[in-house]
Design an enzyme around this catalytic site. Sequence first.
Site, mmCIF file in Angstrom:
data_model
loop_
_atom_site.group_PDB
_atom_site.id
_atom_site.type_symbol
_atom_site.label_atom_id
_atom_site.label_comp_id
_atom_site.label_asym_id
_atom_site.label_seq_id
_atom_site.Cartn_x
_atom_site.Cartn_y
_atom_site.Cartn_z
ATOM 1 N N THR A 95 -8.675 -5.345 4.133
ATOM 2 C CA THR A 95 -8.709 -4.384 3.028
ATOM 3 C C THR A 95 -9.738 -4.923 2.044
ATOM 4 O OG1 THR A 95 -6.380 -3.830 3.348
ATOM 5 C CG2 THR A 95 -7.340 -3.284 1.210
ATOM 6 N N GLU B 46 -9.507 12.751 7.912
ATOM 7 C CA GLU B 46 -9.442 14.084 7.295
ATOM 8 C C GLU B 46 -10.792 14.795 7.359
ATOM 9 O OE1 GLU B 46 -6.980 13.841 3.394
ATOM 10 O OE2 GLU B 46 -7.571 11.825 3.948
ATOM 11 N N LYS C 112 -3.434 -1.730 10.044
ATOM 12 C CA LYS C 112 -3.843 -1.921 8.652
ATOM 13 C C LYS C 112 -4.066 -3.401 8.335
ATOM 14 C CE LYS C 112 -2.861 2.407 7.283
ATOM 15 N NZ LYS C 112 -3.731 3.271 6.488
ATOM 16 N N GLU D 31 -9.270 4.213 -1.986
ATOM 17 C CA GLU D 31 -8.104 4.022 -2.854
ATOM 18 C C GLU D 31 -8.515 3.268 -4.118
ATOM 19 O OE1 GLU D 31 -4.498 2.642 -0.983
ATOM 20 O OE2 GLU D 31 -5.191 3.216 1.017
ATOM 21 N N TYR E 162 3.202 3.232 14.913
ATOM 22 C CA TYR E 162 3.793 3.484 13.584
ATOM 23 C C TYR E 162 5.249 3.907 13.578
ATOM 24 C CZ TYR E 162 3.691 8.665 13.249
ATOM 25 O OH TYR E 162 3.924 9.994 13.397
ATOM 26 N N THR F 52 -4.507 6.951 -0.111
ATOM 27 C CA THR F 52 -5.807 7.612 0.020
ATOM 28 C C THR F 52 -5.952 8.729 -1.005
ATOM 29 O OG1 THR F 52 -5.657 7.174 2.363
ATOM 30 C CG2 THR F 52 -7.377 8.700 1.670
ATOM 31 N N ARG G 291 -6.946 4.225 13.549
ATOM 32 C CA ARG G 291 -6.038 5.360 13.792
ATOM 33 C C ARG G 291 -5.402 5.329 15.169
ATOM 34 N NH1 ARG G 291 -5.206 6.269 8.660
ATOM 35 N NH2 ARG G 291 -7.105 6.804 7.553
ATOM 36 N N HIS H 171 -3.937 14.167 0.649
ATOM 37 C CA HIS H 171 -4.038 13.321 1.845
ATOM 38 C C HIS H 171 -2.770 13.441 2.691
ATOM 39 C CE1 HIS H 171 -4.843 9.858 4.413
ATOM 40 N NE2 HIS H 171 -3.673 9.348 4.060
ATOM 41 N N GLN I 87 -2.687 2.785 15.015
ATOM 42 C CA GLN I 87 -1.631 3.331 14.143
ATOM 43 C C GLN I 87 -0.774 4.364 14.888
ATOM 44 O OE1 GLN I 87 -3.313 4.945 10.536
ATOM 45 N NE2 GLN I 87 -1.339 5.297 9.565
ATOM 46 N N GLU J 241 -10.037 4.196 4.062
ATOM 47 C CA GLU J 241 -9.220 4.961 3.114
ATOM 48 C C GLU J 241 -9.699 4.617 1.713
ATOM 49 O OE1 GLU J 241 -5.018 4.460 3.974
ATOM 50 O OE2 GLU J 241 -5.162 5.910 5.625
ATOM 51 N N ASP K 212 0.846 -1.194 0.000
ATOM 52 C CA ASP K 212 0.000 0.000 0.000
ATOM 53 C C ASP K 212 0.881 1.242 0.000
ATOM 54 O OD1 ASP K 212 -2.439 1.317 -0.032
ATOM 55 O OD2 ASP K 212 -2.483 1.510 2.146
ATOM 56 N N ASP L 29 -8.924 0.640 2.365
ATOM 57 C CA ASP L 29 -7.885 0.248 3.327
ATOM 58 C C ASP L 29 -8.367 0.631 4.728
ATOM 59 O OD1 ASP L 29 -5.485 -0.289 4.620
ATOM 60 O OD2 ASP L 29 -4.567 1.609 4.012
ATOM 61 N N TYR M 259 1.228 5.768 -0.465
ATOM 62 C CA TYR M 259 0.828 7.003 0.224
ATOM 63 C C TYR M 259 1.044 8.123 -0.783
ATOM 64 C CZ TYR M 259 1.086 10.164 4.393
ATOM 65 O OH TYR M 259 0.893 11.121 5.356
ATOM 66 N N ARG N 22 2.193 16.801 12.262
ATOM 67 C CA ARG N 22 3.526 17.407 12.352
ATOM 68 C C ARG N 22 3.513 18.921 12.137
ATOM 69 N NH1 ARG N 22 4.293 12.596 9.716
ATOM 70 N NH2 ARG N 22 3.927 13.567 7.701
HETATM 71 CA CA CA Z 1 -3.755 3.276 2.672
#
Ligand code: CA
Length: 417
Positions: free
Chosen positions: A255, A361, A251, A201, A242, A347, A235, A133, A238, A199, A126, A231, A128, A142
């Site tokens: 899926t 989001e 994840k 996709e 992560y 995403t 959260r 996104h 994650q 997500e 998968d 996906d 990104y 961040r």
């Molecule tokens: Ca994904």
Amino acid sequence: MNDLKLSWIASANSAETLFPLNNLPYGVFSTNGKRPHCGVAIGNFILDVTLAEESGLLTICSEPLFKAASWNKLMSQSPNVWTTFRTRLMEILAEDSSDQARAEAFLISSADVQLHMPFTVSEYTDFYAGRHHALNVGMMFRGPENALPPNWLHIPIGYNGRASSIVVSGTNIRRPWSQLKSPDDTDPRFGPSARFDIELEIGAVVGVPSNGPITVSQADDNIFGYVLLNDWSARDIQAWEYQPLGPFQSKATATSISPWIVTKAALDPFRCETPEREKELLPHLRDCGPMLYDINLSVSLIPDNGLETEIAHTNYNVMYYSAAQQLAHHTTSGCPMRTGDLLGSGTISGPRKDNRGSLLELSWGGKEPFELIDGSSRSFLEDGDTIVLKGSANGHGYKVGFGDCVGKIIEAVNDLE
Ligand code: CA
């Protein structure tokens, strides 16, 4: 101008059908609990390809391609064989076909079937690769200065997922249970995810295998087709797991993919360029033709009361990297790719708020819950919620659709507790 190709099957000749003769997507179906067969969607019907091949109507190779209930054997053939097969299918199903009487025996109403996984997934990666996104998520976690990681404009970032967790549309999704930590907890706890998400996709399906680095152009040749992909992402799992190696259990629940593989050939009229590059890519990843597609996408949420709200709509054409660039990048280390490899796009979010392809989001990390038409609101998924992804490319007088990618959330269960 009308580019709809006409069939002797009347329901395939509507401007609104997702499955006109222009499309002919590949799936696997069964009726009344019988052994699954390969099938092609055409209007409101499915052509039983396994039986059509057995009868000699649709035989293109000396050995059978559709004995197993998966499309992998055709996918592993050369692109010339893919073309020969599609050309023969079109000949059989086109208006004024001399094969109509024979083919009618192999048509099943799509209302009477159960759909299964269309291919055996050999590996799952998968990515990104959606800039909006990545910017949204980066800003949330961040801040705006460091939203895009420094590598993002140079390589399509990805992680190796699990082929074992890919399920076909219609499969219920059990809320995961794992180790969690919220910002105000001092110690982690073991419990069900409270921030379970989606997500939106597109998945690229690899046909021709490779063993060693390939170019972007070769990668495009090796891709067999595309599916819708959800996906499912926890959260809160994650956020805790992560760093430093990326997503893992967040994840791994499931899926979902749409039941039909839309072929690269059917999508060919909808090819489009990737966006302008902010930094020039290194030569091995440079664009060498239009390799994205203009595919309209939407996400709907249906609570237990059945009232559907479309919560987002966007287009695959906003992605920064094409699937061909992702596949080429995947092979740079020498990583072999197999028939049945599935590559998630990342995403797909657009520039506007209603273009966002995840609840993370849409609710801005849970800080701005969004409204549903029944008056309730959501930040993340609740038990009983059904998510429906829809996708279609819109031509002159016709559509090329994927069929819905659906999953319903069911309550968390953990026997370890
Ligand atoms: Ca994904």
